[in-house]
Design an enzyme around this catalytic site. Structure first.
Site, PDB file in Angstrom:
ATOM      1  N   GLU A 297       0.909  -1.233  -0.039  1.00  0.00           N
ATOM      2  CA  GLU A 297      -0.182  -0.066  -0.116  1.00  0.00           C
ATOM      3  C   GLU A 297       0.841   1.238   0.276  1.00  0.00           C
ATOM      4  O   GLU A 297       2.046   1.186   0.257  1.00  0.00           O
ATOM      5  CB  GLU A 297      -0.849  -0.158   1.328  1.00  0.00           C
ATOM      6  CG  GLU A 297      -0.065   0.071   2.655  1.00  0.00           C
ATOM      7  CD  GLU A 297      -1.007  -0.067   3.664  1.00  0.00           C
ATOM      8  OE1 GLU A 297      -2.143  -0.498   3.685  1.00  0.00           O
ATOM      9  OE2 GLU A 297      -0.812   0.585   4.647  1.00  0.00           O
TER      10      GLU A 297
ATOM     11  N   CYS B 293       5.616   0.879  14.861  1.00  0.00           N
ATOM     12  CA  CYS B 293       5.363   1.773  13.746  1.00  0.00           C
ATOM     13  C   CYS B 293       4.591   3.058  14.242  1.00  0.00           C
ATOM     14  O   CYS B 293       3.580   2.807  14.884  1.00  0.00           O
ATOM     15  CB  CYS B 293       4.401   1.089  12.708  1.00  0.00           C
ATOM     16  SG  CYS B 293       4.074   2.273  11.255  1.00  0.00           S
TER      17      CYS B 293
END
Lengths: 144, 144
Positions: A63, A117
């Site tokens: 993505e 993240c």
């Protein structure tokens, strides 16, 4: 409710009071064997810090999006695709995913890949490749 | 200049292209044997993510401020004071330091304590205890 001051690690990359979540809804885009845990979010925290774990042989969705990822591997090893290049990843390596850059994280065949993240709290939705042929072209640097 | 996509860990908690910095200017407040590395900062990153390493027997400054800390231990072990309580810390434990809460991180006598710490890019300056007696009172939960 605010987070407790200390949340202990259980020795296997789960934390007290932190739920292990689905990575994404099934059927939205290809991925394999990924879990998500939200480590820090909300009051006073700039952004959201998540822990993703990709099981051996698994991979995240291919993505891209406007928001940036700041990543540190904290378990195992694997690879990532970021833009036009593929990179081997070992524990504690750092990865920056720039805006609108195709990316995917892949665990090694015999080890998980676990990484934290950091993302902005307000962020745009991921874009996916238009079709399978486009995805294959984007993934070419991975050579698999 | 933007960060390279991947910055590799050298196996000893230093990273390619990341400088090891002084923790604070000498003479500003008591601390002992602490280094600082800025892992992520700037374009698109919500906040700043730093790595602090406290050498065996060392400790950070006793301080408080309005901004929040989101912390994950990634090396060694030690203790922290947050508010009225002291906590033992092991690798991968999570710590939230709420606003205006006195805090200090201490390495074990025989091991370093290394942790990542997420803060807002815009943040207030730390406040210090008024005097040595006040500091001793704040530090009482540490029992040392």
């Amino acid at each position: 409710m605010s987070a407790p001051i200390v949340r202990r690690h259980d020795g296997a990359f789960h934390w007290e009071g932190v739920d292990v979540l689905q990575y994404k809804q099934a059927g939205t885009a290809p991925f394999k064997d990924v879990t998500r845990q939200v480590l820090f979010d909300g009051t006073g925290i700039p952004g959201q810090l998540r822990y993703f774990e990709v099981a051996p042989g698994g991979y995240t969705t291919l993505e891209r999006h406007e928001h940036v990822h700041a990543v540190m591997v904290i378990r195992g090893r694997g690879r990532c695709l970021v833009g036009a290049d593929a990179y081997d990843l070992e524990t504690q390596d750092l990865v920056t995913v720039p805006p609108m850059t195709w990316h995917q994280f892949l665990a090694a065949a015999d080890e998980p890949l676990g990484f934290i993240c950091l993302v902005p709290s307000e962020r745009d939705r991921p874009q996916l490749p238009d079709d399978v042929a486009t995805a294959a072209e984007i993934r070419r640097p991975l050579g698999d």
